[in-house]
Design a protein around this motif. Structure first.
Motif, PDB file in Angstrom:
ATOM      1  N   GLU A  41     -51.329 -49.551   8.334  1.00 34.29           N
ATOM      2  CA  GLU A  41     -52.187 -49.161   9.464  1.00 34.29           C
ATOM      3  C   GLU A  41     -52.039 -50.134  10.626  1.00 34.29           C
ATOM      4  O   GLU A  41     -51.954 -49.722  11.782  1.00 34.29           O
ATOM      5  N   ALA A  42     -52.016 -51.425  10.295  1.00 30.55           N
ATOM      6  CA  ALA A  42     -51.891 -52.445  11.350  1.00 30.55           C
ATOM      7  C   ALA A  42     -50.540 -52.342  12.041  1.00 30.55           C
ATOM      8  O   ALA A  42     -50.447 -52.432  13.266  1.00 30.55           O
ATOM      9  N   GLU A  43     -49.496 -52.125  11.245  1.00 25.35           N
ATOM     10  CA  GLU A  43     -48.146 -52.017  11.843  1.00 25.35           C
ATOM     11  C   GLU A  43     -48.044 -50.766  12.716  1.00 25.35           C
ATOM     12  O   GLU A  43     -47.410 -50.786  13.770  1.00 25.35           O
ATOM     13  N   THR A  44     -48.670 -49.691  12.246  1.00 21.48           N
ATOM     14  CA  THR A  44     -48.643 -48.456  13.032  1.00 21.48           C
ATOM     15  C   THR A  44     -49.306 -48.673  14.391  1.00 21.48           C
ATOM     16  O   THR A  44     -48.744 -48.321  15.434  1.00 21.48           O
ATOM     17  N   ALA A  45     -50.484 -49.269  14.364  1.00 24.38           N
ATOM     18  CA  ALA A  45     -51.195 -49.507  15.630  1.00 24.38           C
ATOM     19  C   ALA A  45     -50.368 -50.404  16.539  1.00 24.38           C
ATOM     20  O   ALA A  45     -50.247 -50.153  17.738  1.00 24.38           O
ATOM     21  N   ALA A  46     -49.774 -51.443  15.943  1.00 25.13           N
ATOM     22  CA  ALA A  46     -49.006 -52.403  16.741  1.00 25.13           C
ATOM     23  C   ALA A  46     -47.770 -51.764  17.355  1.00 25.13           C
ATOM     24  O   ALA A  46     -47.280 -52.198  18.396  1.00 25.13           O
ATOM     25  N   SER A  47     -47.271 -50.709  16.696  1.00 25.21           N
ATOM     26  CA  SER A  47     -46.009 -50.122  17.172  1.00 25.21           C
ATOM     27  C   SER A  47     -46.222 -49.023  18.212  1.00 25.21           C
ATOM     28  O   SER A  47     -45.266 -48.491  18.748  1.00 25.21           O
ATOM     29  N   VAL A  48     -47.478 -48.700  18.495  1.00 25.45           N
ATOM     30  CA  VAL A  48     -47.737 -47.686  19.523  1.00 25.45           C
ATOM     31  C   VAL A  48     -47.311 -48.250  20.882  1.00 25.45           C
ATOM     32  O   VAL A  48     -47.750 -49.337  21.266  1.00 25.45           O
ATOM     33  N   SER A  49     -46.478 -47.520  21.559  1.00 24.57           N
ATOM     34  CA  SER A  49     -45.985 -48.017  22.840  1.00 24.57           C
ATOM     35  C   SER A  49     -46.962 -47.639  23.937  1.00 24.57           C
ATOM     36  O   SER A  49     -47.312 -46.496  24.122  1.00 24.57           O
ATOM     37  N   CYS A  50     -47.407 -48.640  24.667  1.00 17.96           N
ATOM     38  CA  CYS A  50     -48.319 -48.388  25.783  1.00 17.96           C
ATOM     39  C   CYS A  50     -47.682 -48.909  27.069  1.00 17.96           C
ATOM     40  O   CYS A  50     -48.369 -49.426  27.953  1.00 17.96           O
ATOM     41  N   SER A  51     -46.377 -48.783  27.154  1.00 22.32           N
ATOM     42  CA  SER A  51     -45.609 -49.136  28.351  1.00 22.32           C
ATOM     43  C   SER A  51     -45.820 -50.567  28.817  1.00 22.32           C
ATOM     44  O   SER A  51     -45.605 -50.879  29.990  1.00 22.32           O
TER      45      SER A  51
END
Lengths: 462, 462
Positions: A41-51
């Protein structure tokens, strides 16, 4: 035939290698089991690209409903991936959100991550029956030794939900010291001051304490009778102007609280280890984690420490164990290499920001910045530039009586000078926010300063 | 030749299987990177064997120096692996440490774990500029709907560092409501009461508030003039005796705070959803996480909510974001299956403990327990046994004037009746602690009760 045999041999060897690999990985020191999901879950959130203009967090809106954590965009950015810059968006230079250290912690992702188990320290207290993690106390003492900014020997260490809570606890403890005296203790500080001192005192409206404002004014007033109990708060480096300060008052009727929230190498030369009766520090300005609400105090006198402890016990029964665990991890990273990494990173950022800022203000006659002579820093072992957290800006033109409004009209939201007990001719601009906020601030400041040659509209009218 | 070919085919197929396996695992949805270390640390701590009589935590003593987290033994156990039971060790039945729910969270290890990144929510506020996670607010509202213990419609939700902080905030907010009135508001409750109410009021020693004790006594006294501002705290179920309570006072000069910390199916029948102006809840008695210092309030009146909010802002600037993240995860587990699992587990434990306890006390004429008739529980949809968190024990013999001391002599540390504003003839024994503490309590109680037939020493002397 030879070829087939060779092929077979190679194939069998490969199979053996594969088998060993599988055996090794599944019987190795660690085969993740119950921590898998939380880590994913933490890795998923961290990998979200927000430009690069926002972040996604594991507890973002919608995650309860099974949605992916959404991007939370920085000020003035919008869109699903924060790629759209809003036009004419006012820049936020108000609060001291210490996001300038965020890139450091992203870089230190591995060493600063912590996994909290569902059964982590459910009890009210630690094993020694206190509300305070001894390991955390240890690393705090070590940090002060590494940085050389405070003496911790013969001091009690006390934790609070932010230095905010400790400030209230300290003022409360010291105002109780002489309960036999009928008149309330006076709370004093130096102008310009951090508004929280006044806000707390006035909100709690205690019969034991009244906020009186400026210590120097008090010193010269008739009411300074050397009898009335007085509590002086010394903020050094000062918020908002970054100056190193000393107590104005002394005497048997004076108690002093030293707020050293900003006494770290990012913001100030470390000129000596402070050695006071009561000093307060804040995680917010140490690691940049304002959201964790953690602060600590160093207290010499046992009776004062016990009164503060009682205050903390009766207002929150100590500080969250989850938070103490997180803080332990962060400070462990800070001291692991002598604190070098984060202080070099943070000071480097502040230095660059001040260079940019000074360049702009040097072109202005309308606005001026506070100045302080560079001092020798015993931490960096060199004379250090003046890089405080805030620009304390003065509007110099006679007609610019309200500096906050002048900046607000130029789409820059600072904090009003009168909030700090000072003149409206001053405004505080925060320089420790995210890089986006700073870049935006600079762009708007450039525009504002570049307009100085053009006579103002008011001028036209006259 | 055929054999070799067959072997080769099998070997190559195996090679393909292995290769696919490796490709699958490394290109799957998730390949742990920066979270690896934190996860490994948590698993290591969790795997330390403490003989079932202790736990090791990732922030245990010595971890800073690179040591393995040591076992922290339950009361009366010692040794490196907590395998040694101390002889003649007094049992701790004092504090309401809610460790009885710990086994549930160990079972839910995977779903309740949370990984906090080093850059998790460093800002003072969430994106909506509040100190309050909207997802957490959502799951709290959902929990109340699932359990049916409180109406949340048209209520503001407010968070605090434990219900401790919210209690102070609520009392403060309500005592300010009529600042024009010169005499202080009176704080009232019903005997026996939770000592914190009195302790806070007396410690803060505000000119706006005085603790006055028993609400019924006040109601009948001459001072009840229907003019003096009054704040009544209604604790339902009550601490220490577990009884469901209603407000004693009413009228335009009366404000009421409902402390519903214990209004969960473990401890009480859920007879109706409470629908009050101001009610407080505590994570400690909801999930068992006393160490996380988290509580919430449901507030109807906007002005009161805003005053409480200001109190929270000026005393701690909200609650730690790390804690809010952890709490979100825990409550998500609780509501995920209609809360069934944890409430069945917790009530099951309490029911078993009360059966054991009742059996022992039924053999005693020296000591008596509080009794309450079973009530229909709308959560479990059946009449529920009376299973409060504490045994509120009365010493019935005339000569046993100090019940706490009688138990202490029998090596059982409870909490004195006079702490609750009650008689010394009462003592509170905590039943929600760890299984070790409970088992130990039972062993000591059995011994104490079994000695009743033997004339006491005092008796001999007379």
């Amino acid at each position: 035939m030879m070829q087939t045999k060779l092929l077979l041999t190679v194939s069998i060897i490969l199979n053996i290698v594969f088998t060993i690999r599988i055996l090794y990985y599944s019987s190795g020191t660690w085969d993740p089991t119950w921590t898998n999901k939380a880590a994913a879950e933490a890795e998923t959130a961290a990998s979200v690209s927000c430009s690069g203009h926002g972040r996604a967090y594991v507890d973002g809106l919608g995650v309860l409903d099974g949605q992916e954590p959404p991007c939370e965009c920085n000020n003035c950015y919008t869109g699903k991936d924060c790629s759209v810059l809003l036009k004419d968006c006012p820049v936020d230079a108000n609060s001291g959100d210490p996001l300038f250290l965020e890139p450091f912690w992203m870089r230190e992702a591995e060493s600063s991550a912590v996994l909290v188990s569902g059964w982590h320290r459910m009890s009210y207290s630690y094993q020694d029956k206190t509300f305070l993690s001894r390991e955390l106390e240890k690393v705090i003492r070590k940090l002060h030794i590494v940085v050389g900014n405070a003496v911790t020997d013969n001091r009690f260490v006390i934790f609070g939900c932010g230095s905010t809570q400790l400030l209230a606890a300290a003022v409360h403890a010291l105002s109780l010291t002489n309960s036999s005296v009928s008149s309330p203790a006076r709370l004093l500080t130096s102008i310009p001051y951090y508004a929280m001192y006044k806000d707390q005192a006035e909100f709690f409206d205690s019969e034991h304490l009244k906020f009186e404002g400026d210590a120097s004014a008090w010193k010269q007033s008739e009411r300074n009778d050397n009898m009335t109990q007085v509590i002086e708060i010394v903020t050094s480096p000062n918020n908002p102007d970054g100056k190193l300060k000393r107590a104005v008052l002394n005497g048997p009727n004076v108690k002093t609280i030293h707020d050293h929230a900003y006494y770290w190498p990012y913001f100030s030369a470390i000129t000596h280890p402070v050695d006071e009766d009561l000093s307060l520090f804040s995680l917010s300005k140490t690691t940049g984690h304002a959201g964790s609400r953690f602060g600590w105090g160093l207290v010499k006198d046992k009776a004062v420490y016990e009164k503060m402890n009682r205050y903390i016990r009766l207002t929150s029964m100590g500080v969250s164990k989850d938070t103490q665990l997180h803080v332990l991890k962060l400070l462990k990273v800070m001291v692991s290499d002598g604190g070098g990494e984060i202080f070099h990173f943070g000071y480097g950022t502040m230095k660059k920001r001040w260079e940019t800022l000074n360049k702009i203000f040097s072109m202005s006659t309308r606005f001026s910045l506070q100045t302080i002579k560079p001092e020798y820093c015993y931490y960096f072992k060199k004379v250090k530039d003046f890089t405080p957290s805030y620009a304390w800006v003065k509007c110099e033109r006679p007609e610019d009586t309200n500096c906050y409004e002048i900046f607000r009209a130029a789409k820059i939201t600072g904090r009003e000078g009168n909030v700090f007990g000072s003149d409206e001719r001053f405004v505080r601009l925060s320089l420790i926010r995210s890089q986006d906020d700073f870049d935006h601030l600079i762009a708007m400041l450039k525009k504002l300063v570049s307009q100085e040659d053009v006579p103002s509209e008011n001028f036209h009218v006259i």
